[in-house]
Design a protein around this motif. Structure first.
Motif, short mmCIF file in Angstrom:
data_model
loop_
_atom_site.label_atom_id
_atom_site.label_comp_id
_atom_site.label_asym_id
_atom_site.label_seq_id
_atom_site.Cartn_x
_atom_site.Cartn_y
_atom_site.Cartn_z
N SER A 13 10.23 -6.24 -4.95
CA SER A 13 10.31 -7.18 -3.83
C SER A 13 9.64 -6.60 -2.58
O SER A 13 8.90 -7.30 -1.87
N ILE A 14 9.87 -5.31 -2.33
CA ILE A 14 9.26 -4.66 -1.16
C ILE A 14 7.76 -4.49 -1.36
O ILE A 14 6.98 -4.62 -0.42
N LEU A 15 7.34 -4.22 -2.58
CA LEU A 15 5.91 -4.13 -2.86
C LEU A 15 5.22 -5.46 -2.52
O LEU A 15 4.13 -5.48 -1.95
N ASP A 16 5.88 -6.56 -2.88
CA ASP A 16 5.30 -7.88 -2.61
C ASP A 16 5.29 -8.22 -1.13
O ASP A 16 4.33 -8.79 -0.61
N SER A 17 6.37 -7.86 -0.43
CA SER A 17 6.51 -8.29 0.96
C SER A 17 5.88 -7.34 1.98
O SER A 17 5.45 -7.77 3.05
N ARG A 68 0.21 -0.20 -8.85
CA ARG A 68 1.21 0.37 -7.95
C ARG A 68 0.56 1.30 -6.95
O ARG A 68 -0.54 1.82 -7.18
N PRO A 69 1.25 1.57 -5.84
CA PRO A 69 0.79 2.63 -4.93
C PRO A 69 1.16 4.00 -5.49
O PRO A 69 1.80 4.11 -6.54
N ALA A 70 0.78 5.03 -4.80
CA ALA A 70 1.18 6.39 -5.18
C ALA A 70 2.70 6.50 -5.14
O ALA A 70 3.35 5.95 -4.25
#
Length: 428
Positions: A102-106, A132-134
């Motif tokens: 959810s945080i990755l999306d927002s 994904r990020p690191a």
């Protein structure tokens, strides 16, 4: 300015160092989001850090583990460790992963910092197709990564790289993965399948080697040597909270050096029964020429009961002022507290038998910085004999002083910031 997401299991000993890192990153101008239990919301936002709460079974309160772990008292030893891992670290994976996604999306964080017990990021780590990020791991407890040179995590055994030692280690590691932790592994495999993640092909406690970088919050001298240590792992020294504003008690002047000071505490979580360690320490040293300084970790002072004339008690104490005056630290083995004592060159007597404490105690003994009583409920005589031995044998304090020098040569916060920058650059 980068945006960083910090994920922490909602246990104070895990949250505290992660917030120390978050505070530093904010001071460097970065945007920081912390994902952890709802009970830490005010503490997080007071530092200028954005807060996101875990939900469901992942949002437990470590001050009330009886509710989070209702059947824990039914188990002992490895069975209890397995129950703890399943309940707090495996069953919580779906809720943790959902919150991260959810945080990755927002918020599109540039990198994620994950406390080593927060397993909800593992599906992203272990899926080569994941976008994904690191993701960097932070070792807030002793390193659990298996090795040919160490016995399985939880056994509290010293390492051995001899031929016989490696045979022992291999046998015990097979026993742990195939028998003792078989149920835990199957639970983790089931969770991975349920959330549509990649098949879990490795032992759930062996994922530290999969992070883009894994930063262990201690110095290398405290951790067992592993000839097969994953190349992503670095020892960066501990992270400590700023000096507290706890006032000194009225009896503080008694710490004038006339008598050796023995400090004992059970921390702020495992302090519901003060007869486990504080009681035996008071009783065992009642007739010794030492001054026993007790911190109840927030429990009422009256819970300690009547004390001998050589005992002083407070709910909380300013550790930045106390430890330089302390000759022996008697502890149940919280990882952060042990690192802080080492940073001040204080030798220890350790008595811990829950969570990661047996592994902490074993490392204190192996490193020569103190004595492991191998029990969470030692006798008064065992505590007394160990304390008097540490006071009598300079090698314990000398070794602790070597650790203080080593820790002083590290800057964990700067190391984390550099590792984040490097990881982002590699994925650019």
């Amino acid at each position: 300015m980068a945006t960083y997401l910090i994920c922490s299991t909602p246990v104070l000993g895990h949250v505290a160092p992660m917030l120390g890192i978050g505070r530093h990153l904010v001071s460097c101008g970065h945007r920081v989001i912390v994902l952890t239990g709802s009970r830490f919301a005010d503490q997080v936002t007071s530092l200028g850090i954005e807060f996101r709460a875990l939900s469901g079974v992942a949002d437990f309160d470590d001050r009330d583990l009886d509710s989070a772990l209702p059947d824990r008292t039914k188990y002992r030893g490895f069975a209890q460790i397995q129950y703890d891992i399943q309940t707090m670290f495996v069953n919580t994976i779906p809720a943790q992963l959902s919150a991260i996604r959810s945080i990755l999306d927002s918020d599109s964080p540039d990198a994620i910092l994950v406390d080593s017990a927060f397993v909800g990021a593992a599906p992203l780590l272990l899926d080569p197709a994941a976008v994904r990020p690191a993701i960097l791991g932070i070792g807030v407890v002793p390193l659990s990564q298996s090795s040919r040179d160490v016995a399985p995590y939880g056994m509290g055994m010293a390492p051995s790289s001899t031929t016989l030692g490696r045979i022992r280690n291999r046998s015990l590691n097979l026993l742990a993965t195939k028998v003792l932790f078989r149920k835990t592994q199957r639970s983790a495999e089931h969770v991975f399948a349920e959330i549509g993640g990649p098949p879990l092909k490795q032992f759930i406690m062996d994922i530290s080697g999969s992070y883009d970088s894994f930063l262990q919050l201690t110095v290398q001298e405290f951790e067992y040597p592993r000839s097969d240590l994953p190349p992503n792992t670095r020892f960066i020294g501990p992270v400590f909270s700023p000096p507290s504003a706890v006032p000194v008690p009225e009896w503080w002047g008694d710490l004038d050096g006339t008598l050796p000071v023995v400090h004992v505490t059970q921390g702020t979580i495992d302090n519901h029964d003060l007869t486990r360690l504080i009681g035996p320490t008071i009783t065992g040293l009642a007739h010794s020429d030492v001054l026993v300084v007790v911190s109840t970790g927030g429990r009422p002072i009256n819970d300690v009961g009547a004390v001998p004339s050589n005992v002083r008690v407070a709910e909380f104490l300013p550790y930045d002022l106390l430890l330089p005056l302390t000759d022996v630290y008697v502890t149940n083995g919280g990882f952060g507290g042990v690192q802080y004592a080492l940073s001040r060159g204080v030798p220890m007597v350790v008595a811990g038998d829950t969570e990661d404490k047996p592994e902490v105690a074993a490392r204190v003994s192996w490193s020569g910085t103190g004595i492991n009583l191998r029990s969470g409920t030692p006798t008064a005589e065992a505590v007394r004999d160990a304390v008097l031995r540490v006071l009598a044998e300079p090698r314990f304090r000398d070794r602790a002083a070597e650790f203080a020098e080593s820790i002083a040569g590290h800057s964990a916060l700067n190391s984390v910031e550099t590792a984040l920058s490097d990881a982002i650059a590699l994925r650019a």
